[in-house]
Design a protein around this motif. Structure first.
Motif, PDB file in Angstrom:
ATOM      1  N   TYR A   1      44.665  42.644  44.093  1.00  0.00           N
ATOM      2  CA  TYR A   1      43.817  41.462  44.073  1.00  0.00           C
ATOM      3  C   TYR A   1      42.488  41.797  43.417  1.00  0.00           C
ATOM      4  CZ  TYR A   1      47.242  39.755  47.405  1.00  0.00           C
ATOM      5  OH  TYR A   1      48.420  39.380  47.997  1.00  0.00           O
ATOM      6  N   GLU A   2      41.795  40.761  42.971  1.00  0.00           N
ATOM      7  CA  GLU A   2      40.504  40.924  42.333  1.00  0.00           C
ATOM      8  C   GLU A   2      39.495  39.935  42.912  1.00  0.00           C
ATOM      9  OE1 GLU A   2      40.771  40.156  38.198  1.00  0.00           O
ATOM     10  OE2 GLU A   2      41.714  38.188  38.425  1.00  0.00           O
ATOM     11  N   PHE A   3      38.235  40.299  42.782  1.00  0.00           N
ATOM     12  CA  PHE A   3      37.132  39.485  43.283  1.00  0.00           C
ATOM     13  C   PHE A   3      36.638  38.581  42.163  1.00  0.00           C
ATOM     14  CE2 PHE A   3      32.549  38.876  43.760  1.00  0.00           C
ATOM     15  CZ  PHE A   3      32.483  38.330  45.024  1.00  0.00           C
TER      16      PHE A   3
ATOM     17  N   GLY B   1      32.601  29.895  38.626  1.00  0.00           N
ATOM     18  CA  GLY B   1      32.188  29.855  37.230  1.00  0.00           C
ATOM     19  C   GLY B   1      32.891  30.867  36.364  1.00  0.00           C
ATOM     20  N   ASP B   2      33.674  31.774  36.948  1.00  0.00           N
ATOM     21  CA  ASP B   2      34.446  32.726  36.143  1.00  0.00           C
ATOM     22  C   ASP B   2      35.516  31.988  35.344  1.00  0.00           C
ATOM     23  OD1 ASP B   2      32.891  34.676  37.136  1.00  0.00           O
ATOM     24  OD2 ASP B   2      34.423  35.659  38.347  1.00  0.00           O
TER      25      ASP B   2
ATOM     26  N   THR C   1      46.588  35.736  31.026  1.00  0.00           N
ATOM     27  CA  THR C   1      45.539  35.827  30.019  1.00  0.00           C
ATOM     28  C   THR C   1      44.338  35.025  30.475  1.00  0.00           C
ATOM     29  OG1 THR C   1      47.222  36.004  28.298  1.00  0.00           O
ATOM     30  CG2 THR C   1      44.985  35.522  27.589  1.00  0.00           C
ATOM     31  N   LYS C   2      43.172  35.660  30.495  1.00  0.00           N
ATOM     32  CA  LYS C   2      41.948  34.979  30.874  1.00  0.00           C
ATOM     33  C   LYS C   2      41.397  34.192  29.683  1.00  0.00           C
ATOM     34  CE  LYS C   2      40.586  38.254  34.458  1.00  0.00           C
ATOM     35  NZ  LYS C   2      39.515  39.152  34.965  1.00  0.00           N
TER      36      LYS C   2
ATOM     37  N   THR D   1      40.828  29.281  39.627  1.00  0.00           N
ATOM     38  CA  THR D   1      39.369  29.362  39.676  1.00  0.00           C
ATOM     39  C   THR D   1      38.889  28.988  41.077  1.00  0.00           C
ATOM     40  OG1 THR D   1      39.196  27.082  38.875  1.00  0.00           O
ATOM     41  CG2 THR D   1      39.090  28.834  37.232  1.00  0.00           C
ATOM     42  N   VAL D   2      37.640  29.330  41.347  1.00  0.00           N
ATOM     43  CA  VAL D   2      37.001  29.000  42.620  1.00  0.00           C
ATOM     44  C   VAL D   2      36.512  27.554  42.551  1.00  0.00           C
ATOM     45  CG1 VAL D   2      35.157  29.594  44.225  1.00  0.00           C
ATOM     46  CG2 VAL D   2      36.345  31.392  42.967  1.00  0.00           C
TER      47      VAL D   2
END
Length: 242
Positions: A195-197, A201-202, A209-210, A89-90
């Motif tokens: 890669y993904e953006f 908070g994601d 698995t998310k 996570t960010v």
């Protein structure tokens, strides 16, 4: 035996002291002036300096601090499947670039090129770039057409083991989202893999698995349920229906 008798002449001069103060009208030498200034600044620094620091010293993220001491094994990046979502996570910034296909080893030169691509795209903007990986694994190679054996090889470059769903870069600042997306797109094109953006908070990711709505960590940490034999046997492909 030492005599304790002191003459009046000696007792008269014993009360005198020598001082380093120059006589009036006599200038100091340049060397003495420099030494006195240095001693004064040293005394001031000793009284005002802190005995500890709460911030770590700046070091390069493209090479380990310990340097090249021993030869590292090739190894494999760890996939956190035991319930940990660390590094997915960010944390510090507002946007991030996360790997999404599979783990790999990325060279320090590739990471530097990706960071330079982000800085070039955001030139003139007010932002801060955070790096979440460190190239601390040594890669050793041999020349072409070399016989097997006789050692591992000589040091070639530093690399980083990047696990799947790991955030590599983060950005924070007064930036438009489309500009950040374009900067991360350029950086992803310079790096191997997909890669993904992500935004701050994601949902985190455990393995691949998310952990979104309807999926909790408790459910993913439970042991797998063993199905009956007739159910598992029906899943085996066959030419005729059961």
């Amino acid at each position: 035996m030492k005599s304790t008798f002191m003459s009046p002449f000696r007792s008269y001069f014993s009360q005198w002291y020598l001082h380093s103060t120059p006589l009036p009208g006599v200038a100091k030498s340049p060397r003495s002036a420099v030494l006195s200034r240095f001693q004064r600044s040293k005394k001031i620094s000793q009284t005002s300096e802190r005995t500890f620091s709460s911030t770590s010293s700046l070091s390069s993220w493209l090479a380990p601090k310990r340097g090249h001491n021993e030869k590292n094994r090739k190894g494999r990046p760890r996939m956190r499947t035991g319930g940990s979502t660390k590094g997915t996570t960010v944390v510090w910034g507002d946007y991030g670039l996360r790997m999404r296909d599979h783990d790999r080893r990325i060279a320090a030169k590739q990471l530097q090129i990706a960071a330079d691509a982000i800085k070039m795209r955001l030139r003139g903007q007010r932002y801060r770039l955070y790096t979440r990986v460190c190239a601390n694994i040594g890669v050793y190679t041999k020349g072409n057409e070399v016989r097997m054996g006789k050692g591992k090889g000589s040091f070639d470059y530093w690399a980083a083991r990047v696990a799947v769903s790991r955030v590599l870069f983060e950005l924070k600042g007064d930036l438009h989202e489309q500009i950040v997306r374009d900067a991360f797109r350029l950086a992803g094109n310079k790096l191997p893999g997909l890669y993904e953006f992500v935004r701050k908070g994601d949902p985190p990711v455990m393995g691949i698995t998310k952990v979104e709505v309807g999926t909790t960590l408790e459910e993913m940490q439970r042991p797998r349920i063993r199905l009956p034999m007739d159910v598992t046997a029906s899943r085996i492909p066959a030419t005729t229906p059961p």
